[in-house]
Design a protein around this motif. Structure first.
Motif, mmCIF file in Angstrom:
data_model
loop_
_atom_site.group_PDB
_atom_site.id
_atom_site.type_symbol
_atom_site.label_atom_id
_atom_site.label_comp_id
_atom_site.label_asym_id
_atom_site.label_seq_id
_atom_site.Cartn_x
_atom_site.Cartn_y
_atom_site.Cartn_z
ATOM 1 N N ARG A 113 0.834 -1.206 0.000
ATOM 2 C CA ARG A 113 0.000 0.000 0.000
ATOM 3 C C ARG A 113 0.874 1.265 0.000
ATOM 4 N NH1 ARG A 113 -2.769 -1.231 3.935
ATOM 5 N NH2 ARG A 113 -4.717 -1.855 2.927
ATOM 6 N N ARG A 135 2.604 1.861 -3.369
ATOM 7 C CA ARG A 135 1.696 2.389 -4.391
ATOM 8 C C ARG A 135 1.280 3.838 -4.130
ATOM 9 N NH1 ARG A 135 3.712 -0.031 -7.535
ATOM 10 N NH2 ARG A 135 3.064 -1.985 -8.526
ATOM 11 N N ARG A 176 -8.253 -14.631 -0.587
ATOM 12 C CA ARG A 176 -8.519 -13.257 -0.144
ATOM 13 C C ARG A 176 -7.242 -12.426 -0.070
ATOM 14 N NH1 ARG A 176 -6.994 -12.431 4.956
ATOM 15 N NH2 ARG A 176 -6.596 -14.255 6.302
ATOM 16 N N LYS A 218 -4.492 -12.967 -1.950
ATOM 17 C CA LYS A 218 -4.104 -12.701 -3.330
ATOM 18 C C LYS A 218 -4.925 -11.557 -3.919
ATOM 19 C CE LYS A 218 -2.608 -17.409 -4.524
ATOM 20 N NZ LYS A 218 -2.827 -18.558 -5.431
ATOM 21 N N VAL A 219 -6.232 -11.595 -3.705
ATOM 22 C CA VAL A 219 -7.113 -10.557 -4.233
ATOM 23 C C VAL A 219 -6.738 -9.197 -3.646
ATOM 24 C CG1 VAL A 219 -9.489 -9.692 -4.254
ATOM 25 C CG2 VAL A 219 -9.026 -12.100 -4.739
ATOM 26 N N ALA A 220 -6.480 -9.162 -2.338
ATOM 27 C CA ALA A 220 -6.115 -7.900 -1.688
ATOM 28 C C ALA A 220 -4.835 -7.320 -2.295
ATOM 29 C CB ALA A 220 -5.945 -8.116 -0.187
ATOM 30 N N LEU A 264 -3.487 -7.953 -5.298
ATOM 31 C CA LEU A 264 -3.678 -7.549 -6.690
ATOM 32 C C LEU A 264 -4.509 -6.277 -6.788
ATOM 33 C CD1 LEU A 264 -4.264 -11.086 -8.212
ATOM 34 C CD2 LEU A 264 -2.224 -9.664 -8.483
ATOM 35 N N GLU A 265 -5.502 -6.136 -5.922
ATOM 36 C CA GLU A 265 -6.323 -4.928 -5.951
ATOM 37 C C GLU A 265 -5.543 -3.710 -5.489
ATOM 38 O OE1 GLU A 265 -9.884 -5.749 -3.756
ATOM 39 O OE2 GLU A 265 -10.897 -6.574 -5.531
ATOM 40 N N LEU A 266 -4.533 -3.921 -4.644
ATOM 41 C CA LEU A 266 -3.691 -2.811 -4.204
ATOM 42 C C LEU A 266 -2.647 -2.418 -5.245
ATOM 43 C CD1 LEU A 266 -3.030 -3.460 -0.421
ATOM 44 C CD2 LEU A 266 -4.078 -1.432 -1.429
ATOM 45 N N GLY A 267 -2.517 -3.227 -6.303
ATOM 46 C CA GLY A 267 -1.598 -2.857 -7.373
ATOM 47 C C GLY A 267 -0.426 -3.776 -7.591
ATOM 48 N N TYR A 298 1.347 -12.488 -8.391
ATOM 49 C CA TYR A 298 1.394 -13.145 -7.077
ATOM 50 C C TYR A 298 1.876 -14.571 -7.293
ATOM 51 C CZ TYR A 298 -0.147 -13.994 -2.228
ATOM 52 O OH TYR A 298 -0.192 -14.261 -0.874
#
Length: 241
Positions: A69, A72, A89, A91-93, A95-98, A102
């Motif tokens: 975080r 980014r 969850r 991995k998604v977190a 990838l969503e943070l940029g 992974y």
């Protein structure tokens, strides 16, 4: 191997993992900087400006998601997460943070290298740069850090390569002496020092360094990388310095 290795910041608190990555990646033209903690990684990122970050999530001082975080907030450097945490969850977190990718431990080196190459390509595309830049007979491969003239690889020093990348990023535009000096050396003092490196670069890139067709001089102002149209191979009409 190219003389311009890709700089990678490896963030992992496990010495065996760092040692394995250092040894394995060195053979693939990567130069490694290491950090054992999140704060050390953030400090090195600001100071070293690596081309790529490999980030473990299980760090002693802060969660790797928090490190990502913070990265980014200030940088678009490609980040590949390398972690033993394989929950969806997480991995998604990431990838969503940029995060650009992974990879779950244990991992295969061939797969990791492929993922790193893809992340580097994404980074250049996001900045509006093509992974491979072509201009006349000049080719610059950003991902593999290779430069070729007429299909023949040219060995550049790190400073020469950094200068060429700066010209490529601003192809067709005039860069003043002050701009180049600040970008490459962090100061704007010695124009003669800059001229020495431009001459060295021309000797390696130009068929006739005295009549360059790639790096042109704007007298009293600076230099520009001339955009060469297809089929346009003639040199400059005036001698350059």
């Amino acid at each position: 191997m190219s003389s311009n290795p890709v700089s990678v910041l490896v963030v992992d608190d496990e010495p065996p993992i760092r040692r394995f990555l250092r040894t394995s990646l060195a053979g693939h033209n990567y130069r490694i900087t290491e950090a054992e903690s999140g704060q050390a990684a953030l400090d090195l990122l600001a100071r070293e400006k690596p081309d790529l970050v490999i980030l473990d999530l299980g760090l002693p001082d802060m969660d790797g998601i928090e490190v990502l975080r913070r990265i980014r907030e200030t940088s678009r450097v490609p980040v590949v997460v390398l972690s033993s945490r394989g929950e969806e969850r997480v991995k998604v977190a990431a990838l969503e943070l940029g995060a650009d990718d992974y990879v779950t431990k244990p991992f295969g080196m061939a797969e990791l290298i492929a993922r790193l190459h893809t992340a580097l390509r994404h980074g250049f595309q996001e900045k509006g740069e093509e992974p491979i830049f072509r201009n006349g007979d000049l080719t610059v491969d950003h991902v593999h850090r290779r430069v070729a003239v007429g299909g023949v690889e040219v060995k550049l020093s790190p400073i020469e390569f950094a200068m060429l990348l700066l010209f490529v990023a601003h192809v067709g535009k005039v860069l003043t002496h002050r701009q180049i000096l600040r970008e490459i050396w962090g100061n704007a003092e010695d124009v003669q020092y800059l001229r020495v490196y431009v001459r060295q670069l021309r000797r390696k890139l130009e068929a006739d360094p005295e009549r360059p067709r790639h790096i042109l001089t704007e007298p009293g102002v600076g230099y520009r990388l001339q955009l060469i149209e297809e089929g346009q191979l003639e040199g400059s009409d005036e001698r350059q310095s």
